[in-house]
Design a protein around this motif. Structure first.
Motif: not given
Length: 503
Positions: A19-26, A220-224, A230-239
């Motif tokens: 798959h293509d993957w996207e990054l999420v960073i805090g 995955l694309p679209g999950q962010y 929704s503010g629901d972190f379950s859409h994001l991967g484990t950090r």
């Protein structure tokens, strides 16, 4: 205001095997508050002191010693919150974060988990001229720093230096709005710039006064977008959290490595474990430090030695009224007042001292010409000599004097560079140097015309070539400049050469 385009965060996309993957960073940035004393004691915060020399009884957790809040540190944290357009909570409280480590004498760190001093704010991150992205700040809380364990003095022993114990920190916590390594570095750069303008943290990463913990996950694309809705972190991967990053370059490299490591685990059928990791720049890899603790693991509870912190709105308003002009506002003013490009204004406002130097040098002068000399000549020479603007041997008045001589046609650009070198290495008043050393450019058209006539008469073959190819007229200009020792007015020389050659 600048004409900015606000873009939604653009994710860094990494192609995996499946798959293509996207990054999420805090990010959690720990900024040492600029203060001469610690958060709960009067001990010095001076960097570089002898080990364990800046330690009060309360820092060393001596029995019966009680913490006393440093009001100035609170003021600095409020000032930071206002600079980030954040909500200031008039009531906040301190909690104990319990863990045991040799460099934490009390066995707990005093922090603010439940009721932080500063609430939600925002940082406008400059990505490129005209393009900015908004990163939300979740909170800013005050806490005390721990000491430092030293392991490299003796292979059989470890040592503890408590000088940093109790030093006041602001933990600036972002939302997971950052979408790539470059954006993460740009975010920290902009935050550091704002803190320096405010005077609340010197931003010195080498001394540990600004450190970043980077939380990285993949999706995955679209999950962010689903998380944002929704503010629901379950859409994001484990950090996973990468601790104590103190370099923009290392931040980017660590994020890239960690994202690819997680992609490899997930696509291999495994699950990413939430943990704290360290980045090894020599091997360019992250490695596990410990499993990532949750709040309950630290057994947080209100600190019984500290009453809730209550501040008055009037006091906050007074601090707000004293805020300096911040980078974005200064950049916009430089563009509108001095006619600079946004790029030049960004370079000049990147550091508060650089901006102050330019503004003093540009008063009453051509802003664009002054900016060109500050950026290209002065900054270039300072970088070559490994100096910053505070170490510049050329004062704003001296640089302004050089600009005045150029603007009045007293000297040419070439002479100006020679003059700059003299002022840089020897000092002195530019106008007096030009006068004493006979550096004024020749503006007498009669003298220039005589020189042109002589060169044309001596080079008939070159004249024919120039008439056939007008671009070769530059050869005559060069010869005139050489004959006059570089003092002839270049504009006048070009005009006279063209006229004499009939071009």
């Amino acid at each position: 205001m600048l004409d900015l385009t606000y873009e939604s965060p653009k994710p860094k996309v990494i192609a995996g095997a499946k798959h293509d993957w996207e990054l999420v960073i805090g990010m959690e940035v720990h900024a040492q508050i600029s203060s001469n004393a610690k958060l709960f004691s009067g001990a010095s915060t001076r960097f570089g002191a002898e080990p364990n020399s800046n330690v009060a009884f309360v820092d060393a957790a001596m029995p019966g010693m009680l913490p006393v809040i440093n009001e100035y540190c609170v003021e600095q944290a409020v000032r930071t919150g206002l600079g980030l357009k954040a909500e200031i909570n008039l009531k906040s409280a301190f909690d104990r974060k319990n863990y045991f480590y040799p460099d934490l004498p009390q066995g707990y760190q005093i922090s603010q988990l439940y009721e932080p001093l500063v609430g939600e704010g925002e940082i406008l991150v400059d990505m490129e001229p005209g393009i900015a992205r908004l990163v939300r700040v979740e909170r800013i809380h005050m806490e005390q720093d721990a000491g430092k364990s030293i392991h490299d003095m003796d292979p059989n022993m470890s040592f503890v230096d408590l000088n940093r114990t109790g030093v006041a920190l602001m933990e600036i916590v972002s939302r997971p709005d950052i979408r790539g390594p470059e954006e993460a570095a740009a975010y920290v750069t902009k935050l550091r710039q704002i803190l320096r303008y405010l005077g609340t943290c010197d931003g010195n990463m080498q001394n540990g006064n600004l450190r970043a913990d980077v939380n990285v996950s993949i999706c995955l694309p679209g999950q962010y977008e689903k998380y944002r809705e929704s503010g629901d972190f379950s859409h994001l991967g484990t950090r996973c959290e990468i601790k104590n990053m103190n370099s923009m370059r290392f931040i980017q490299a660590a994020i890239d490595y960690e994202a690819r490591r997680q992609i490899g685990i997930v696509e291999g059928g495994g699950e990413v474990t939430q943990e704290t990791r360290l980045y090894d720049p020599d091997k360019n890899e992250t490695r596990s430090m410990r499993s990532k603790e949750e709040a309950h693991d630290y057994r947080y509870f209100p600190d019984p030695d500290l009453l809730p912190l209550e501040i008055e709105q009037g006091w906050v308003d007074d601090i707000a009224a004293s805020l300096p002009e911040l980078p974005d506002a200064k950049k916009a003013r430089f563009v509108s007042t001095f006619g600079l490009s946004e790029y030049d204004a960004s370079v000049l406002t990147a550091d508060v001292a650089n901006a102050a130097y330019f503004e003093e040098a540009a008063q009453g002068r051509d802003g664009k010409l002054t900016a060109n000399w500050v950026i290209n000549e002065l900054f270039g020479r300072l970088k070559k000599d490994d100096h910053d603007i505070t170490e510049s041997p050329v004062s704003p008045a001296q640089l302004g004097g050089i600009v005045d001589l150029i603007a009045s046609d007293a000297i040419s650009g070439k002479i100006a560079k020679d003059l700059f070198e003299i002022v840089y290495t020897e000092g002195g008043d530019p106008a007096k140097i030009v006068e004493d050393r006979d550096m004024k450019q020749v503006t007498d058209t009669g003298a220039i015309e005589t020189a042109v006539d002589q060169i044309i008469a001596d080079n008939p073959a070159q004249v024919e070539k120039a008439k056939a190819n007008p671009k070769l007229a530059g050869w005559f200009v060069g010869q005139v400049m050489k004959a006059t020792g570089g003092k002839a007015n270049p504009k006048a020389v070009n005009q006279i050469v063209s006229a004499k050659l009939g071009l």
